[in-house]
Design a protein around this motif. Sequence first.
Motif, mmCIF file in Angstrom:
data_model
loop_
_atom_site.group_PDB
_atom_site.id
_atom_site.type_symbol
_atom_site.label_atom_id
_atom_site.label_comp_id
_atom_site.label_asym_id
_atom_site.label_seq_id
_atom_site.Cartn_x
_atom_site.Cartn_y
_atom_site.Cartn_z
ATOM 1 N N LEU A 4 -12.428 74.764 -36.178
ATOM 2 C CA LEU A 4 -11.267 75.521 -36.639
ATOM 3 C C LEU A 4 -11.739 76.384 -37.797
ATOM 4 O O LEU A 4 -12.306 75.862 -38.763
ATOM 5 C CB LEU A 4 -10.146 74.593 -37.109
ATOM 6 N N VAL A 5 -11.513 77.690 -37.694
ATOM 7 C CA VAL A 5 -12.004 78.612 -38.713
ATOM 8 C C VAL A 5 -10.847 79.452 -39.229
ATOM 9 O O VAL A 5 -10.281 80.269 -38.483
ATOM 10 C CB VAL A 5 -13.115 79.514 -38.166
ATOM 11 N N GLU A 6 -10.502 79.249 -40.501
ATOM 12 C CA GLU A 6 -9.429 80.016 -41.133
ATOM 13 C C GLU A 6 -9.956 81.332 -41.683
ATOM 14 O O GLU A 6 -11.128 81.439 -42.074
ATOM 15 C CB GLU A 6 -8.777 79.233 -42.281
ATOM 16 N N SER A 7 -9.066 82.311 -41.744
ATOM 17 C CA SER A 7 -9.380 83.598 -42.357
ATOM 18 C C SER A 7 -8.087 84.230 -42.839
ATOM 19 O O SER A 7 -6.986 83.763 -42.488
ATOM 20 C CB SER A 7 -10.092 84.517 -41.366
ATOM 21 N N ALA A 23 -8.779 80.328 -35.985
ATOM 22 C CA ALA A 23 -9.360 80.452 -34.648
ATOM 23 C C ALA A 23 -9.978 79.128 -34.237
ATOM 24 O O ALA A 23 -10.801 78.570 -34.974
ATOM 25 C CB ALA A 23 -10.408 81.545 -34.634
ATOM 26 N N ALA A 24 -9.584 78.636 -33.069
ATOM 27 C CA ALA A 24 -10.051 77.334 -32.591
ATOM 28 C C ALA A 24 -11.019 77.504 -31.424
ATOM 29 O O ALA A 24 -10.881 78.422 -30.610
ATOM 30 C CB ALA A 24 -8.868 76.480 -32.153
ATOM 31 N N THR A 78 -5.458 80.801 -31.154
ATOM 32 C CA THR A 78 -5.311 81.162 -32.563
ATOM 33 C C THR A 78 -3.955 80.741 -33.100
ATOM 34 O O THR A 78 -2.929 80.898 -32.436
ATOM 35 C CB THR A 78 -5.502 82.670 -32.755
ATOM 36 N N LEU A 79 -3.993 80.226 -34.317
ATOM 37 C CA LEU A 79 -2.811 79.836 -35.076
ATOM 38 C C LEU A 79 -2.651 80.813 -36.227
ATOM 39 O O LEU A 79 -3.647 81.271 -36.796
ATOM 40 C CB LEU A 79 -3.001 78.415 -35.625
ATOM 41 N N TYR A 80 -1.391 81.122 -36.576
ATOM 42 C CA TYR A 80 -1.119 82.073 -37.648
ATOM 43 C C TYR A 80 -0.160 81.476 -38.676
ATOM 44 O O TYR A 80 0.635 80.584 -38.375
ATOM 45 C CB TYR A 80 -0.487 83.351 -37.091
ATOM 46 N N TRP A 116 -9.925 69.618 -38.699
ATOM 47 C CA TRP A 116 -9.579 70.453 -39.835
ATOM 48 C C TRP A 116 -10.541 71.621 -39.965
ATOM 49 O O TRP A 116 -11.736 71.488 -39.648
ATOM 50 C CB TRP A 116 -9.630 69.634 -41.129
ATOM 51 N N GLY A 117 -10.005 72.735 -40.468
ATOM 52 C CA GLY A 117 -10.858 73.847 -40.835
ATOM 53 C C GLY A 117 -11.409 73.654 -42.235
ATOM 54 O O GLY A 117 -11.113 72.661 -42.913
ATOM 55 N N GLN A 118 -12.201 74.634 -42.666
ATOM 56 C CA GLN A 118 -12.849 74.537 -43.981
ATOM 57 C C GLN A 118 -11.979 75.083 -45.096
ATOM 58 O O GLN A 118 -12.280 74.879 -46.273
ATOM 59 C CB GLN A 118 -14.188 75.290 -43.944
ATOM 60 N N GLY A 119 -10.903 75.798 -44.735
ATOM 61 C CA GLY A 119 -9.978 76.317 -45.728
ATOM 62 C C GLY A 119 -10.218 77.770 -46.074
ATOM 63 O O GLY A 119 -11.341 78.270 -45.972
#
Length: 126
Positions: A4-7, A23-24, A78-80, A116-119
């Motif tokens: 999971l990668v947040e941006s 983005a998963a 993708t999650l928003y 979990w993503g890295q934040g």
Amino acid sequence: QVQLVESGGGLVQAGGSLRLSCAASGLTFSDYTLGWFRQPPGKEREFVAAISWTGSYIYYAESVKGRFTISRENAKGTLYLQMNSLKPEDTALYYCAAGAWRFNVRAMSAPSYTHWGQGTQVTVSS
């Protein structure tokens, strides 16, 4: 493996807006309940919002209700999180999370999630 990668985080003035993305990969995205959590400086991680497999069911923390909108695009994996009317107290490290279970009240609890993503950092200046 699951990633999971947040941006989308950044520095914004109070009253401004940001849109976070997550983005998963490595999972069947539509099988997962998804959530956003945040950790303000010096505080515990807290629930922000969660969404069911199809997007039909959503929970929000009271502190963000009416200002934030969670959504998902299963076809894109993708999650928003659309964040409007941002306040300095929204400053935090924002995480996305995924759990392979049917949406229910446990969606508001961080230990329920397995991935979990890295934040991504969101800073709101006054």
